[in-house]
Design a protein around this motif. Sequence first.
Motif, PDB file in Angstrom:
ATOM      1  N   VAL A   1       0.272  -1.356  -0.367  1.00  0.00           N
ATOM      2  CA  VAL A   1       0.271   0.411  -0.032  1.00  0.00           C
ATOM      3  C   VAL A   1       1.312   1.277   0.203  1.00  0.00           C
ATOM      4  O   VAL A   1       0.497   2.036   0.634  1.00  0.00           O
ATOM      5  CB  VAL A   1      -1.262   0.074   1.319  1.00  0.00           C
ATOM      6  N   GLY A   2       1.765   1.638  -0.055  1.00  0.00           N
ATOM      7  CA  GLY A   2       2.338   2.276   0.591  1.00  0.00           C
ATOM      8  C   GLY A   2       3.955   2.268   1.482  1.00  0.00           C
ATOM      9  O   GLY A   2       4.325   3.846   1.537  1.00  0.00           O
ATOM     10  N   LYS A   3       4.477   1.555   1.870  1.00  0.00           N
ATOM     11  CA  LYS A   3       4.645   2.201   3.084  1.00  0.00           C
ATOM     12  C   LYS A   3       6.654   2.162   3.040  1.00  0.00           C
ATOM     13  O   LYS A   3       6.665   2.828   3.119  1.00  0.00           O
ATOM     14  CB  LYS A   3       5.357   0.152   4.284  1.00  0.00           C
ATOM     15  N   THR A   4       6.688   1.082   1.326  1.00  0.00           N
ATOM     16  CA  THR A   4       7.895   1.694   1.208  1.00  0.00           C
ATOM     17  C   THR A   4       8.555   2.979   1.194  1.00  0.00           C
ATOM     18  O   THR A   4       9.706   3.834   0.802  1.00  0.00           O
ATOM     19  CB  THR A   4       8.213   0.219   0.806  1.00  0.00           C
ATOM     20  N   TRP A   5       7.355   3.456  -0.284  1.00  0.00           N
ATOM     21  CA  TRP A   5       7.504   4.915  -0.602  1.00  0.00           C
ATOM     22  C   TRP A   5       7.658   6.120   0.211  1.00  0.00           C
ATOM     23  O   TRP A   5       8.089   6.820   0.438  1.00  0.00           O
ATOM     24  CB  TRP A   5       6.888   4.498  -2.611  1.00  0.00           C
ATOM     25  N   LEU A   6       6.606   5.694   1.160  1.00  0.00           N
ATOM     26  CA  LEU A   6       6.642   6.370   1.995  1.00  0.00           C
ATOM     27  C   LEU A   6       7.430   6.792   2.904  1.00  0.00           C
ATOM     28  O   LEU A   6       8.338   8.598   3.464  1.00  0.00           O
ATOM     29  CB  LEU A   6       5.057   6.631   2.436  1.00  0.00           C
ATOM     30  N   ALA A   7       7.734   5.734   3.641  1.00  0.00           N
ATOM     31  CA  ALA A   7       9.185   5.938   4.789  1.00  0.00           C
ATOM     32  C   ALA A   7      10.645   6.730   3.933  1.00  0.00           C
ATOM     33  O   ALA A   7      11.133   6.964   3.815  1.00  0.00           O
ATOM     34  CB  ALA A   7       9.053   4.377   4.675  1.00  0.00           C
ATOM     35  N   SER A   8      10.693   5.816   2.555  1.00  0.00           N
ATOM     36  CA  SER A   8      11.663   6.464   1.447  1.00  0.00           C
ATOM     37  C   SER A   8      11.745   7.699   1.349  1.00  0.00           C
ATOM     38  O   SER A   8      12.462   8.509   1.417  1.00  0.00           O
ATOM     39  CB  SER A   8      11.889   6.192  -0.021  1.00  0.00           C
ATOM     40  N   ALA A   9      10.488   8.420   1.168  1.00  0.00           N
ATOM     41  CA  ALA A   9       9.982   9.602   0.511  1.00  0.00           C
ATOM     42  C   ALA A   9      10.221  11.218   2.091  1.00  0.00           C
ATOM     43  O   ALA A   9      11.027  12.305   1.795  1.00  0.00           O
ATOM     44  CB  ALA A   9       8.986  10.058   0.108  1.00  0.00           C
ATOM     45  N   LEU A  10       9.660  10.285   3.269  1.00  0.00           N
ATOM     46  CA  LEU A  10      10.149  11.142   4.347  1.00  0.00           C
ATOM     47  C   LEU A  10      11.480  10.945   4.664  1.00  0.00           C
ATOM     48  O   LEU A  10      11.980  11.529   4.926  1.00  0.00           O
ATOM     49  CB  LEU A  10       9.487  10.244   5.639  1.00  0.00           C
ATOM     50  N   ALA A  11      12.099   9.716   4.280  1.00  0.00           N
ATOM     51  CA  ALA A  11      13.867   9.932   5.720  1.00  0.00           C
ATOM     52  C   ALA A  11      14.234  10.932   4.241  1.00  0.00           C
ATOM     53  O   ALA A  11      15.349  11.999   4.282  1.00  0.00           O
ATOM     54  CB  ALA A  11      14.511   8.541   4.249  1.00  0.00           C
TER      55      ALA A  11
ATOM     56  N   ALA B   1      12.883  13.616   2.536  1.00  0.00           N
ATOM     57  CA  ALA B   1      12.216  15.034   3.347  1.00  0.00           C
ATOM     58  C   ALA B   1      13.184  15.569   4.176  1.00  0.00           C
ATOM     59  O   ALA B   1      13.663  17.193   4.262  1.00  0.00           O
ATOM     60  CB  ALA B   1      11.196  14.978   3.608  1.00  0.00           C
ATOM     61  N   CYS B   2      13.361  14.587   5.100  1.00  0.00           N
ATOM     62  CA  CYS B   2      14.283  15.170   6.831  1.00  0.00           C
ATOM     63  C   CYS B   2      15.688  14.885   6.093  1.00  0.00           C
ATOM     64  O   CYS B   2      16.472  16.226   6.821  1.00  0.00           O
ATOM     65  CB  CYS B   2      14.605  13.664   7.231  1.00  0.00           C
TER      66      CYS B   2
END
Length: 224
Positions: A13-23, A25-26
């Motif tokens: 559902v997009g955990k990896t994509w979102l977590a990568s994007a959050l990283a 962004a940081c």
Amino acid sequence: MKGAFITATGTGVGKTWLASALATACVQRGKRVAAIKPIETGVDPDPLDALALARACGNESLAHAEGLYRAREPLAPCAIELRGGPGVGSLRAITKRIRELGKDADYTIVEGVGGVLVPLDRERTIADLAAQLDLQTVLVARNALGVLSYTLTAVEALRRRKVSVRAIVLNHVERGSRDDLSRTSNADVLASYLPRIPILRVPRVQSPNGMVDAATELFNTLKI
Ligand SMILES: Nc1ncnc2c1ncn2[C@@H]1O[C@H](COP(=O)(O)OP(=O)(O)O)[C@@H](O)[C@H]1O
Ligand SMILES: [Mg+2]
């Protein structure tokens, strides 16, 4: 340890994509980030989720760090153990390892595995790891018909285990779901059931980099 635990209503559902994007962004804000996938199955031969996260925070070695659970078969850890494969061991040890790997980072981002109640062994689920870690839990869900029940079920299951959801991300995963009328009302309906949880929407994008704006909004929402 400051950071986020990214879980979901299910797998893909997009955990990896979102977590990568959050990283990402940081990192763009000049922060040091450790983005970790502590439990990964279907590792044949590379831990692809862990690698995507590690690359997003500019530290590929994180994906191959010792002391993380890796198994070849694409199954829940409990199923792997029942087939004679490795067990996940103590959640305390996994938590300790995550803290060590994140000790020099400003933020630690941890991706779960599958949905919120994926069995790790005969008793414990990924929600128990979320409870141990005590990071800000983000629930990712597919913005499509069916998401209302999936999301409310997941939030209740987490609450029962004393994990409060800090943000819900409705992710437009499906291609060709332009006709899915639910996409126009899912966020509003969830907001009326869960008035205290911010709900963010992520559009359909070409790569995790396309989600960085949404991830920056998530970062601001979490105040991590
Ligand atoms: N916002 C999006 N737009 C387009 N495709 C997406 C989006 N989010 C996820 N995907 C697709 O869904 C797949 C599964 O996403 P992933 O982050 O790997 O899920 P999970 O980690 O929850 O299993 C990705 O490989 C990608 O093809
Ligand atoms: Mg993943």
